[in-house]
Structure formats: C-alpha cells, structure tokens
Design an enzyme around this catalytic site. Structure first.
Site, short mmCIF file in Angstrom:
data_model
loop_
_atom_site.label_atom_id
_atom_site.label_comp_id
_atom_site.label_asym_id
_atom_site.label_seq_id
_atom_site.Cartn_x
_atom_site.Cartn_y
_atom_site.Cartn_z
N ASP A 123 0.86 -1.19 0.00
CA ASP A 123 0.00 0.00 0.00
C ASP A 123 0.89 1.24 0.00
OD1 ASP A 123 -1.97 -1.83 0.66
OD2 ASP A 123 -1.89 -1.34 2.80
N1 URA Z 1 -0.95 -5.93 3.98
C1 URA Z 1 -1.36 -4.66 4.07
O1 URA Z 1 -2.30 -4.34 4.77
N2 URA Z 1 -0.70 -3.74 3.34
C2 URA Z 1 0.37 -4.03 2.55
O2 URA Z 1 0.92 -3.16 1.92
C3 URA Z 1 0.78 -5.37 2.49
C4 URA Z 1 0.10 -6.30 3.21
#
Ligand code: URA
Length: 246
Positions: free
Chosen positions: A111
C-alpha cells in the site's frame, strides 16, 4: 565424464562474472566438485555453457548467470506508489529506478501507506513464481497497533479471521514490544490480498498505525534506508530460487 563443448562461455568466466569469485577461485570450486550445471556436478575444467539458459549452482545455491537479469531490493517509503509510473505524477517506484532500468517491474505491491521491502526484477519466471500463491512465499510484517494486546490475538490470527473476501490466516504472530497503548507485533503470512495485514489486525481489534514489510522469504530489510535500492546478495537470490523450485 568431462563434457566439453566449443559453444558457449567458459564456466569459470560465467561464475566470476556472476560475482562468485576470481576465475581462479571459481576453477577451484569446480575442481572441488561444488559446481553443478543443469543438475549435474561438473567434472573437470573446460566446460562451456550458455549463461542465458543453463541452471548453475554452487554448493547447491543457484547463481544468476544471465547478465541481463537484475534483482533488486527497495525499501519503499510511505507515500510512494507500488507502480512504475503514475499518470498523476505521484511519487512511484519508477522514480527510484530511473531510466537505467526501464524494464524492471515490482513483485507484488505494498500500500502507499506501507513501508518496507519491495523486490524489483526483470526476471519474469522468478517474479511470476514469487507472486503466485501456490508457492506460499512467507512475508514478514512489523505492525504498530493500538494496544493493549488482547490475550488471544495470536491464536485468532493463526486460526484465521473472517474478512469480507474470505478467511485470512497468519503463519505466525508474536509480540515484539509493548509500551502502554503502543504495541509492536510481527506477523508472517504467505498471501497477498489487498490491505490484508491491516484488515486482519483491525478485525482482531487492533487497528494498524504503521506497517513495515521487513522480509520476503530469505530477503530481509535490515538497515536499508527508505528510498534506497540495493542488489540482492547471491545468498538471497539463491534462497528465493530455492523457495519457488527454480
Ligand atoms: N498488507 C497490508 O495491509 N498492506 C500491505 O501493503 C501489504 C500487506
């Protein structure tokens, strides 16, 4: 049997170019029977190979012999998109990679709000396997959550929590540090659904304040600074190949 073949490049030259050691040191490795090509231990010197297709191992660890292939680790900072470009001009992985490695792509995503280890390569088969759920590549995350931690949260996460797109399970969970309401936990899991760690921890009653991916299989973030790229070590790359049966 000593196999010689006039086509191809001398094995010790390929090994040296892959960073295994000097040509002489690589000859010694061959002499000691520690080098295999396509699954067979090489007997004696003089072997020539095609570095683009041969599978070469030293002490069982696969070596990247194709000089065109690039394998990098990025510590993705918060705010950077897991994308090689962005039409709206937002910070993205392509900015770090620059023009020199235009054909690289990222393996999986983090993310924008999540920091940490993102692997980049132009090695299609390795990338495909690492991203494929069937190889169950473990990914390790360090999460700062709001505490205090419920007693059974590890058990719940390992047993599986119900998310709107199905059950998600952690491979492991541990408390790393706890200071009042600020709790650090480590979660390992091998799936890659969107926001999965944030959603799992929220479902378990502990919304995530900060999330860092600290490892992908045998590759660890260590002290690598945010925004910095580095080549994978021979051991890391050999470990990744082994994990996905290459
Ligand atoms: N899980 C999440 O919540 N965000 C990420 O970027 C990767 C795994």
């Amino acid at each position: 049997m000593t196999t010689t073949n006039d086509d191809g490049i001398r094995l010790q030259k390929v090994l040296a170019a892959a960073g295994v050691g000097s040509r002489r040191a690589c000859e010694v490795l061959i002499e000691e029977g520690r080098v295999s090509v396509d699954g067979e231990v090489v007997q004696g010197q003089g072997r020539r190979i095609d570095p683009e297709t041969a599978v070469v191992r030293v002490d069982g660890l696969r070596i990247a012999t194709n000089a065109d292939q690039v394998h990098l680790a990025l510590n993705k900072p918060v705010g950077m998109l897991s994308a090689m470009s962005d039409p709206d001009g937002r910070p993205n992985v392509g900015d770090v990679v620059g023009e020199r490695n235009a054909r690289l792509f990222h393996i999986g995503r983090l993310d924008a709000d999540t920091e940490g280890l993102l692997l980049l390569t132009n090695d299609g088969e390795l990338a495909h396997r690492l991203a494929h759920p069937s190889y169950e590549v473990p990914k390790t995350y360090l999460a700062e959550v709001i505490g205090p931690l419920a007693r059974d949260v590890g058990r719940r996460l390992r047993a599986g929590v119900e998310l709107e797109d199905g059950i998600a399970k952690a491979d492991s969970f541990r408390l790393v540090d706890s200071q009042g309401n600020r709790v650090l936990v480590e979660v390992v899991l091998h799936e890659g659904r969107k926001h999965v760690v944030r959603r799992m921890l929220a479902e378990a009653g502990h919304p995530v304040q900060r999330l860092v991916r600290t490892a992908v299989g045998p590759v660890h973030l260590g002290a690598q600074k945010p925004g910095r790229l580095r080549p994978l070590t021979r051991q890391e790359l050999g470990g990744l190949y082994a994990l996905v049966g290459l």
